[in-house]
Scaffold this motif. Structure first.
Motif, PDB file in Angstrom:
ATOM      1  N   ARG A   1      31.303  39.680  36.969  1.00  0.00           N
ATOM      2  CA  ARG A   1      30.528  38.503  37.336  1.00  0.00           C
ATOM      3  C   ARG A   1      31.428  37.154  37.484  1.00  0.00           C
ATOM      4  NH1 ARG A   1      25.737  39.505  33.023  1.00  0.00           N
ATOM      5  NH2 ARG A   1      24.895  41.480  34.185  1.00  0.00           N
ATOM      6  N   ARG A   2      32.373  36.983  36.589  1.00  0.00           N
ATOM      7  CA  ARG A   2      33.339  36.010  36.798  1.00  0.00           C
ATOM      8  C   ARG A   2      34.374  36.127  37.608  1.00  0.00           C
ATOM      9  NH1 ARG A   2      35.055  34.680  30.665  1.00  0.00           N
ATOM     10  NH2 ARG A   2      36.825  34.130  32.110  1.00  0.00           N
ATOM     11  N   SER A   3      34.823  35.025  38.528  1.00  0.00           N
ATOM     12  CA  SER A   3      35.891  34.878  39.285  1.00  0.00           C
ATOM     13  C   SER A   3      35.767  35.918  40.379  1.00  0.00           C
ATOM     14  CB  SER A   3      37.257  35.196  38.550  1.00  0.00           C
ATOM     15  OG  SER A   3      37.285  34.403  37.337  1.00  0.00           O
ATOM     16  N   ARG A   4      34.618  36.177  40.962  1.00  0.00           N
ATOM     17  CA  ARG A   4      34.265  37.130  41.805  1.00  0.00           C
ATOM     18  C   ARG A   4      35.453  36.889  43.226  1.00  0.00           C
ATOM     19  NH1 ARG A   4      27.902  38.485  41.946  1.00  0.00           N
ATOM     20  NH2 ARG A   4      27.668  39.194  39.924  1.00  0.00           N
ATOM     21  N   ARG A   5      35.671  35.790  43.368  1.00  0.00           N
ATOM     22  CA  ARG A   5      36.530  35.325  44.420  1.00  0.00           C
ATOM     23  C   ARG A   5      37.763  35.983  44.239  1.00  0.00           C
ATOM     24  NH1 ARG A   5      38.098  29.069  44.001  1.00  0.00           N
ATOM     25  NH2 ARG A   5      39.133  29.171  41.827  1.00  0.00           N
ATOM     26  N   ILE A   6      38.468  35.995  43.113  1.00  0.00           N
ATOM     27  CA  ILE A   6      39.607  36.863  43.032  1.00  0.00           C
ATOM     28  C   ILE A   6      39.537  38.464  42.715  1.00  0.00           C
ATOM     29  CG2 ILE A   6      40.669  34.555  42.313  1.00  0.00           C
ATOM     30  CD1 ILE A   6      40.796  35.537  39.478  1.00  0.00           C
ATOM     31  N   MET A   7      38.408  38.931  42.560  1.00  0.00           N
ATOM     32  CA  MET A   7      38.232  40.317  42.120  1.00  0.00           C
ATOM     33  C   MET A   7      38.639  41.204  43.337  1.00  0.00           C
ATOM     34  SD  MET A   7      34.719  42.098  41.316  1.00  0.00           S
ATOM     35  CE  MET A   7      33.817  41.983  42.838  1.00  0.00           C
ATOM     36  N   MET A   8      39.536  42.262  43.062  1.00  0.00           N
ATOM     37  CA  MET A   8      39.719  43.120  43.904  1.00  0.00           C
ATOM     38  C   MET A   8      38.693  43.923  44.468  1.00  0.00           C
ATOM     39  SD  MET A   8      43.337  44.777  42.110  1.00  0.00           S
ATOM     40  CE  MET A   8      44.294  44.014  41.542  1.00  0.00           C
ATOM     41  N   THR A   9      38.552  44.450  45.986  1.00  0.00           N
ATOM     42  CA  THR A   9      37.498  45.531  46.504  1.00  0.00           C
ATOM     43  C   THR A   9      38.154  46.834  45.747  1.00  0.00           C
ATOM     44  OG1 THR A   9      39.054  45.872  48.204  1.00  0.00           O
ATOM     45  CG2 THR A   9      37.647  44.039  48.531  1.00  0.00           C
ATOM     46  N   ASP A  10      37.039  47.579  45.889  1.00  0.00           N
ATOM     47  CA  ASP A  10      37.240  48.933  45.325  1.00  0.00           C
ATOM     48  C   ASP A  10      38.492  49.619  46.039  1.00  0.00           C
ATOM     49  OD1 ASP A  10      34.927  48.817  43.808  1.00  0.00           O
ATOM     50  OD2 ASP A  10      33.801  49.979  45.088  1.00  0.00           O
ATOM     51  N   GLU A  11      38.713  49.458  47.213  1.00  0.00           N
ATOM     52  CA  GLU A  11      39.914  49.972  47.904  1.00  0.00           C
ATOM     53  C   GLU A  11      41.090  49.324  47.642  1.00  0.00           C
ATOM     54  OE1 GLU A  11      37.173  48.731  49.495  1.00  0.00           O
ATOM     55  OE2 GLU A  11      36.129  50.523  49.958  1.00  0.00           O
ATOM     56  N   GLU A  12      41.082  48.042  47.231  1.00  0.00           N
ATOM     57  CA  GLU A  12      42.232  47.250  46.684  1.00  0.00           C
ATOM     58  C   GLU A  12      42.862  47.711  45.353  1.00  0.00           C
ATOM     59  OE1 GLU A  12      42.014  42.801  48.986  1.00  0.00           O
ATOM     60  OE2 GLU A  12      40.935  43.429  46.958  1.00  0.00           O
ATOM     61  N   ARG A  13      41.790  47.811  44.494  1.00  0.00           N
ATOM     62  CA  ARG A  13      41.885  48.314  42.985  1.00  0.00           C
ATOM     63  C   ARG A  13      42.513  49.876  43.098  1.00  0.00           C
ATOM     64  NH1 ARG A  13      36.840  49.801  40.986  1.00  0.00           N
ATOM     65  NH2 ARG A  13      37.156  51.681  42.082  1.00  0.00           N
ATOM     66  N   ASP A  14      42.071  50.600  43.785  1.00  0.00           N
ATOM     67  CA  ASP A  14      42.528  51.945  44.067  1.00  0.00           C
ATOM     68  C   ASP A  14      44.219  52.162  44.544  1.00  0.00           C
ATOM     69  OD1 ASP A  14      39.703  52.906  43.000  1.00  0.00           O
ATOM     70  OD2 ASP A  14      39.215  53.430  44.829  1.00  0.00           O
ATOM     71  N   ALA A  15      44.066  51.269  45.138  1.00  0.00           N
ATOM     72  CA  ALA A  15      45.566  51.271  45.841  1.00  0.00           C
ATOM     73  C   ALA A  15      46.575  50.615  45.009  1.00  0.00           C
ATOM     74  CB  ALA A  15      45.598  50.574  47.203  1.00  0.00           C
TER      75      ALA A  15
ATOM     76  N   ALA B   1      33.565  49.530  32.079  1.00  0.00           N
ATOM     77  CA  ALA B   1      33.611  48.227  32.452  1.00  0.00           C
ATOM     78  C   ALA B   1      34.999  48.043  33.265  1.00  0.00           C
ATOM     79  CB  ALA B   1      33.646  47.191  31.378  1.00  0.00           C
ATOM     80  N   VAL B   2      35.041  47.628  34.356  1.00  0.00           N
ATOM     81  CA  VAL B   2      36.292  47.093  35.200  1.00  0.00           C
ATOM     82  C   VAL B   2      36.117  45.874  35.591  1.00  0.00           C
ATOM     83  CG1 VAL B   2      37.662  47.701  37.186  1.00  0.00           C
ATOM     84  CG2 VAL B   2      36.109  49.616  35.951  1.00  0.00           C
ATOM     85  N   THR B   3      37.147  45.058  35.156  1.00  0.00           N
ATOM     86  CA  THR B   3      37.449  43.744  35.694  1.00  0.00           C
ATOM     87  C   THR B   3      39.108  43.520  36.473  1.00  0.00           C
ATOM     88  OG1 THR B   3      36.403  42.957  33.738  1.00  0.00           O
ATOM     89  CG2 THR B   3      37.819  41.266  34.858  1.00  0.00           C
ATOM     90  N   SER B   4      38.853  43.003  37.393  1.00  0.00           N
ATOM     91  CA  SER B   4      40.148  42.758  38.210  1.00  0.00           C
ATOM     92  C   SER B   4      40.525  41.522  38.692  1.00  0.00           C
ATOM     93  CB  SER B   4      40.267  43.778  39.599  1.00  0.00           C
ATOM     94  OG  SER B   4      39.264  43.431  40.342  1.00  0.00           O
ATOM     95  N   TRP B   5      41.628  41.127  38.983  1.00  0.00           N
ATOM     96  CA  TRP B   5      41.908  40.110  39.527  1.00  0.00           C
ATOM     97  C   TRP B   5      43.189  39.942  40.509  1.00  0.00           C
ATOM     98  CZ3 TRP B   5      42.602  41.767  34.608  1.00  0.00           C
ATOM     99  CH2 TRP B   5      43.746  41.974  33.952  1.00  0.00           C
ATOM    100  N   ASP B   6      43.383  39.128  41.315  1.00  0.00           N
ATOM    101  CA  ASP B   6      44.464  38.960  42.351  1.00  0.00           C
ATOM    102  C   ASP B   6      44.541  37.474  42.863  1.00  0.00           C
ATOM    103  OD1 ASP B   6      45.927  38.952  44.377  1.00  0.00           O
ATOM    104  OD2 ASP B   6      45.315  40.839  45.594  1.00  0.00           O
ATOM    105  N   PHE B   7      45.431  36.891  41.958  1.00  0.00           N
ATOM    106  CA  PHE B   7      45.625  35.276  42.271  1.00  0.00           C
ATOM    107  C   PHE B   7      45.995  34.987  43.806  1.00  0.00           C
ATOM    108  CE2 PHE B   7      45.617  33.679  37.744  1.00  0.00           C
ATOM    109  CZ  PHE B   7      44.578  34.314  37.435  1.00  0.00           C
ATOM    110  N   ASN B   8      46.448  35.879  44.391  1.00  0.00           N
ATOM    111  CA  ASN B   8      46.855  36.083  45.883  1.00  0.00           C
ATOM    112  C   ASN B   8      45.819  35.317  46.750  1.00  0.00           C
ATOM    113  OD1 ASN B   8      49.621  36.543  46.263  1.00  0.00           O
ATOM    114  ND2 ASN B   8      48.842  38.720  45.385  1.00  0.00           N
TER     115      ASN B   8
END
Length: 158
Positions: free
Chosen positions: A6-20, A143-150
């Motif tokens: 829920r938080r920081s959706r703008r920096i969340m990885m997509t499923d494809e980005e997360r898998d890669a 639960a899975v949380t991801s972040w990509d500050f790029n």
């Protein structure tokens, strides 16, 4: 995954980005819970099959005995040096023991795919070498949380 970030959706990885990302990274940090409630964190190699994280752990480790008593586990895979480069994934849920422990290579169809992935990733081989000291843990995360500050707009740290 059972829980949506829920938080920081703008920096969340997509499923494809997360898998890669999880396919490329080599080391994770695994947190388990001791009998006294204190956490224990240790580094471990892993592989990701798109649905579950597979951990190859020494069966005589503190991690292994703690998970036998309490299967709750949290795993972080992250990297980056500068603020704008920080990326990572946190996965949590219950660990499941799969196959014989310790693993000697007895046939276990459920381990065919993770052992191929792991052997290729870490040993450059098609088949998994077994040392009769390690065994498999599977984390299919709740639960899975991801972040990509790029993905942050503007200069790093803004």
């Amino acid at each position: 995954m059972a829980v949506t970030q829920r938080r920081s959706r703008r920096i969340m990885m997509t499923d494809e980005e997360r898998d890669a990302y999880l396919a490329r990274q080599r080391t994770c940090r695994v947190a388990t819970v001791g009998a006294d409630g204190r956490p224990h964190v240790g580094a471990l190699w892993f592989c990701w099959d798109g649905a579950s994280l597979w951990l190859y752990s020494i069966t005589r480790s503190l991690r292994w005995s703690q998970l036998r008593r309490d299967p709750r586990i949290a795993v972080v895979v992250d990297d980056g040096v500068e603020y704008g480069e920080l990326r990572g994934v946190e996965l949590s849920g219950d660990a499941v023991f799969v196959g014989e422990a310790p693993r000697t290579g007895e046939p276990c169809p459920e381990l065919d795919a993770p052992e191929r992935l792991f052997a290729a990733k870490y040993f450059g081989m098609e088949t998994m070498p077994h040392d009769a000291r390690h065994a498999w843990l599977r984390l299919t995360p709740d639960a899975v949380t991801s972040w990509d500050f790029n993905k942050l707009p503007g200069p790093p740290g803004a």
